[in-house]
Design an enzyme around this catalytic site. Sequence first.
Site, PDB file in Angstrom:
ATOM      1  N   ASP A  11      23.473  47.876  53.741  1.00  0.00           N
ATOM      2  CA  ASP A  11      23.573  46.686  54.916  1.00  0.00           C
ATOM      3  C   ASP A  11      22.178  46.912  55.765  1.00  0.00           C
ATOM      4  O   ASP A  11      21.993  47.960  56.361  1.00  0.00           O
ATOM      5  CB  ASP A  11      24.681  47.083  55.599  1.00  0.00           C
ATOM      6  CG  ASP A  11      24.881  45.893  56.911  1.00  0.00           C
ATOM      7  OD1 ASP A  11      26.308  45.474  56.814  1.00  0.00           O
ATOM      8  OD2 ASP A  11      24.007  45.434  57.277  1.00  0.00           O
ATOM      9  N   GLU A 106      23.761  42.478  52.535  1.00  0.00           N
ATOM     10  CA  GLU A 106      24.545  43.471  52.323  1.00  0.00           C
ATOM     11  C   GLU A 106      25.150  43.050  50.804  1.00  0.00           C
ATOM     12  O   GLU A 106      25.161  42.216  50.321  1.00  0.00           O
ATOM     13  CB  GLU A 106      25.849  43.231  53.126  1.00  0.00           C
ATOM     14  CG  GLU A 106      26.898  44.151  53.512  1.00  0.00           C
ATOM     15  CD  GLU A 106      27.881  43.644  54.131  1.00  0.00           C
ATOM     16  OE1 GLU A 106      28.008  42.701  54.991  1.00  0.00           O
ATOM     17  OE2 GLU A 106      28.875  44.326  54.105  1.00  0.00           O
TER      18      GLU A 106
HETATM   19  P1  TTP Z   1      25.400  41.886  59.946  1.00  0.00           P
HETATM   20  O1  TTP Z   1      24.869  42.727  59.024  1.00  0.00           O
HETATM   21  O2  TTP Z   1      26.777  41.782  60.278  1.00  0.00           O
HETATM   22  O3  TTP Z   1      24.492  42.476  61.382  1.00  0.00           O
HETATM   23  P2  TTP Z   1      23.020  42.615  61.557  1.00  0.00           P
HETATM   24  O4  TTP Z   1      22.331  43.122  60.073  1.00  0.00           O
HETATM   25  O5  TTP Z   1      22.162  41.942  62.307  1.00  0.00           O
HETATM   26  O6  TTP Z   1      23.360  44.246  62.307  1.00  0.00           O
HETATM   27  P3  TTP Z   1      23.925  45.554  61.773  1.00  0.00           P
HETATM   28  O7  TTP Z   1      24.099  45.446  60.434  1.00  0.00           O
HETATM   29  O8  TTP Z   1      22.631  46.461  62.040  1.00  0.00           O
HETATM   30  O9  TTP Z   1      25.053  45.660  62.621  1.00  0.00           O
HETATM   31  O10 TTP Z   1      24.948  40.424  59.493  1.00  0.00           O
HETATM   32  C1  TTP Z   1      23.679  40.346  58.922  1.00  0.00           C
HETATM   33  C2  TTP Z   1      22.895  39.035  59.384  1.00  0.00           C
HETATM   34  O11 TTP Z   1      23.823  37.724  59.403  1.00  0.00           O
HETATM   35  C3  TTP Z   1      22.808  39.250  60.921  1.00  0.00           C
HETATM   36  O12 TTP Z   1      21.430  39.675  61.125  1.00  0.00           O
HETATM   37  C4  TTP Z   1      22.677  37.611  61.532  1.00  0.00           C
HETATM   38  C5  TTP Z   1      23.506  36.799  60.423  1.00  0.00           C
HETATM   39  N1  TTP Z   1      24.875  36.645  61.111  1.00  0.00           N
HETATM   40  C6  TTP Z   1      25.143  35.338  61.809  1.00  0.00           C
HETATM   41  O13 TTP Z   1      24.485  34.533  61.639  1.00  0.00           O
HETATM   42  N2  TTP Z   1      26.275  35.466  62.544  1.00  0.00           N
HETATM   43  C7  TTP Z   1      27.257  36.603  62.808  1.00  0.00           C
HETATM   44  O14 TTP Z   1      28.123  36.014  63.443  1.00  0.00           O
HETATM   45  C8  TTP Z   1      26.904  37.630  62.095  1.00  0.00           C
HETATM   46  C9  TTP Z   1      27.795  38.670  62.350  1.00  0.00           C
HETATM   47  C10 TTP Z   1      25.715  37.824  61.433  1.00  0.00           C
HETATM   48 MG    MG Z   2      23.307  44.190  58.445  1.00  0.00          MG
END
Ligand code: TTP
Ligand code: MG
Length: 451
Positions: A11, A106
């Site tokens: 991820d 991911e």
């Molecule tokens: P995530 O992997 O949940 O979040 P992240 O990569 O930003 O942070 P981390 O893994 O370090 O905790 O989501 C991946 C991407 O998906 C995120 O950068 C932006 C997008 N996203 C949205 O557009 N809306 C959301 O509600 C979420 C959770 C993520």
């Molecule tokens: Mg992420």
Amino acid sequence: MRHTASVLHLDLDAFFASVEQRDKPSLRGKPVVVGGIGHRGVVATASYEARSFGVRSAMSAREARAKCPHAAFLSGRFGAYRSASRIVMGLMHDLSPLVEPLSLDEAFVDLAAADLPDLELDTVTRVAADLRRRVLEATGLTASVGVASSKFLAKIASDLDKPDGLRVIAPGTELEVLSPMAVRVIPGVGPATTERLHRVGLHTVTELQRLSEDELVSLLGRAQGQSLWALAHARDDRPVVAEREAKSVSVEGTYESDITDRKLMEALLVRQAGEVATRLGKQGLSGRTVSIKVRLHDFTTLSRSSTLPAPTDDPATVARLARTLLGDLDTSGGVRLLGVGVSGLADWVQEDLFAEVGGVPEEPAEPLPAIPASVLDRRGSYPPGVDVVHTRFGRGWVWGSGRRVVTVRFETADTPPGPVRSFDLADPELSRWHEPEPDDEVASGPGWGAS
Ligand code: TTP
Ligand code: MG
């Protein structure tokens, strides 16, 4: 659960925000918030620097601004996120043919299907470290990786040392890691179930483990009770399922201001259906499945598809299906992206298909509005964060705009932090810059091309 730690979960860290910091050197180490930045906007993600002020995904932009007023608020560049994602997914495919993407940033990788000498802890740890290094070299982004004996534990593992972490859970130690955790780490335990479990005094996985399967079933119902009981005991045999090869032809457009007029959305879909049909025709292809993609103002992305009895490349058929699919979606809050795609491709077209099957609804009688040029023309629109180029000063990004002035910081991923200059909104030397995308007219996966 396997006897080896052979499921890997990767991820990317603060994905959208990290891409922005990579491409905007002046923002490295600083709070960055990416998302809908207008008054109804919602945070998609925040850099770890912004998270330390309490900014979180799905928070309103207004609340994020209150918590961290000095953050850079950027509107997002999906082309850049998509190309980073493609590279990372490619590196995982180099490792194993069995890769299951969960989102842009991911995926699970089945190391048992990889060409490795063995699945001992040392070997899988080295493989995971190598993968993280290759991701960083190829994209400039850090990934957190977990390796364990099941999908569930691998996903938990990748979160343990996030960001920029690597954690391998040795087979046999799963319960040691899992038991002290809060019940909400279990997939399927959302806010409502967590609340229900809390009400009967169940807060940790250890506490769940003390209940019998029957007790959990009577508390939560059969399906959820059984699955929760198994996962609480770290029992998870779900296989890693490779993504199916899905060739498609598609077109999408993002719009600077949210579109709320339903008829205008339909008109845009009809136009895109025409472009998709033209591309199909040029390549001598046709397809059975018509899909639409809609990104709402809060960044939620929805897709719907419908499959025909036989392939088509007819613009009117694609358009009619696309409009029908839109009818099932609630777009009342406005949309910022629309797309039409055709997949299930074949290299033939069945003539006069609908004369026989009549499977597609009639064209609605009401005419569609003309599309205002301002909706399609993005040259004169400069939301914060987007890439621009100036004929004399080179490439940079929009720092802010308003009152007919655009302020640009001239820097890219490969330069030191650069200077800021302001221009008249109509300056003919300034224009938007778009990352050249690989030729993905016939792409793997959903494969949405730009319109
Ligand atoms: P995530 O992997 O949940 O979040 P992240 O990569 O930003 O942070 P981390 O893994 O370090 O905790 O989501 C991946 C991407 O998906 C995120 O950068 C932006 C997008 N996203 C949205 O557009 N809306 C959301 O509600 C979420 C959770 C993520
Ligand atoms: Mg992420």
